[in-house]
Scaffold this active site. Structure first.
Site, PDB file in Angstrom:
ATOM      1  N   SER A 237      -9.268  -0.883  -8.790  1.00 27.22           N
ATOM      2  CA  SER A 237      -7.936  -0.467  -9.202  1.00 27.22           C
ATOM      3  C   SER A 237      -7.186  -1.681  -9.740  1.00 27.22           C
ATOM      4  O   SER A 237      -7.452  -2.817  -9.322  1.00 27.22           O
ATOM      5  CB  SER A 237      -7.162   0.136  -8.025  1.00 27.22           C
ATOM      6  OG  SER A 237      -5.805   0.357  -8.369  1.00 27.22           O
TER       7      SER A 237
ATOM      8  N   TYR B 157      -3.901  -0.755   0.710  1.00 23.73           N
ATOM      9  CA  TYR B 157      -4.668  -0.178  -0.402  1.00 23.73           C
ATOM     10  C   TYR B 157      -5.108  -1.261  -1.375  1.00 23.73           C
ATOM     11  O   TYR B 157      -6.273  -1.300  -1.791  1.00 23.73           O
ATOM     12  CB  TYR B 157      -3.824   0.870  -1.131  1.00 23.73           C
ATOM     13  CG  TYR B 157      -4.515   1.476  -2.327  1.00 23.73           C
ATOM     14  CD1 TYR B 157      -5.603   2.327  -2.161  1.00 23.73           C
ATOM     15  CD2 TYR B 157      -4.094   1.182  -3.626  1.00 23.73           C
ATOM     16  CE1 TYR B 157      -6.257   2.872  -3.256  1.00 23.73           C
ATOM     17  CE2 TYR B 157      -4.735   1.725  -4.723  1.00 23.73           C
ATOM     18  CZ  TYR B 157      -5.812   2.568  -4.538  1.00 23.73           C
ATOM     19  OH  TYR B 157      -6.460   3.104  -5.625  1.00 23.73           O
TER      20      TYR B 157
END
Length: 266
Positions: free
Chosen positions: A146, A159
């Site tokens: 990501s 995250y």
């Protein structure tokens, strides 16, 4: 312009295949004539993806319901696949979840669950499939990282840490597998219009604020699958966030100032 490829007689394994990026990659791979193995917890959602595949392709589809954060279940998944197929050409590790919350407000149970699925589950499964690819001297592993693993933003500490781990794991894995002609590519998308944000962005503020950067999952899937057969090492999208990640790497102090002033969208 994306190049045309034909994946006939190839087998693609996708985790997190019941929705979002994983589902769209599964459909696109099948559209390019690859047989596919779809893995996720929700068998009904997997069946829905299978039905979509059958509308565009005659490829064989295997469905496996599994919790890919559990090492024992991952081992069972691998054995089940080996009983049905004899090789793996592409592995797409797309299973994962996030939660946008202050680190000090997030329960450590949730943080542990995020690492179990996003990082450890990916590693366990890659270890099993990767060994098979090493034996035959071919294959490609595609790991979903990501932009969050490259550019820090508030309320994404855990995250972002999982995705940074995936990115660096993939970088080292690429070096270790190179002598065996097994390739590794990391896909680092910015915000993607999927149900990921149903969990991660409970109040909807983040989605509202990053609309100009939002990617469509089917378009991202097309770009990912177009690189299945080449040696591309990393795909970071959109282009603007790819540039931003490079800028942050070179000028982290300036990057932190910009993020704190304008980048806290959660």
């Amino acid at each position: 312009m994306m190049k045309e490829i034909n994946l006939e007689n190839k087998i693609t394994v996708i985790t997190g295949a019941s929705s979002g990026i994983g589902a769209e990659i599964a459909i696109e791979a099948a559209r390019k004539n690859s047989d596919v193995v779809l893995i996720a917890r929700d068998i009904q959602k997997l069946q829905h993806v299978q039905a979509r595949i059958k509308q565009v392709s005659d490829s064989d589809v295997i469905l496996i319901s599994a919790d890919m954060s559990n090492p024992d279940i991952i081992e069972q998944v691998y054995k089940k696949m080996k009983s049905k197929i004899d090789r793996f050409d592409y592995l797409v590790n797309a299973a994962g979840f996030g939660d946008f919350d202050s680190f000090f407000d997030m329960s450590m149970t949730k943080a542990q669950s995020m690492f179990d699925l996003n990082v450890m589950g990916l590693m366990y499964f890659t270890r099993l499939i990767g060994r098979d690819m090493m034996k035959v001297g071919s294959g490609k592993i595609i790991n979903l990282g990501s932009v969050a693993g490259k550019i820090p933003t508030p309320k994404s500490a855990v995250y972002s840490a999982t995705k940074a781990a995936v990115i660096q794991f993939s970088n080292v894995l690429r070096l270790e597998l190179a002598p065996f002609d097994v390739k590794v590519m990391t896909v680092n998308p910015g915000p993607v219009s999927t149900n990921f944000f149903n969990i991660a962005d409970k109040n909807g503020h983040y989605v509202e604020n990053v609309g100009s950067f939002m990617l469509e999952p089917d378009e991202l899937a097309q770009k990912v699958v177009s690189h299945f057969e080449d040696s591309k090492k990393e795909l970071t999208l959109p282009f603007s966030l790819n540039l931003a990640s490079k800028f942050y790497l070179l000028f982290p102090m300036i990057g932190d100032y910009i993020i704190m002033k304008w980048g806290d969208k959660k």
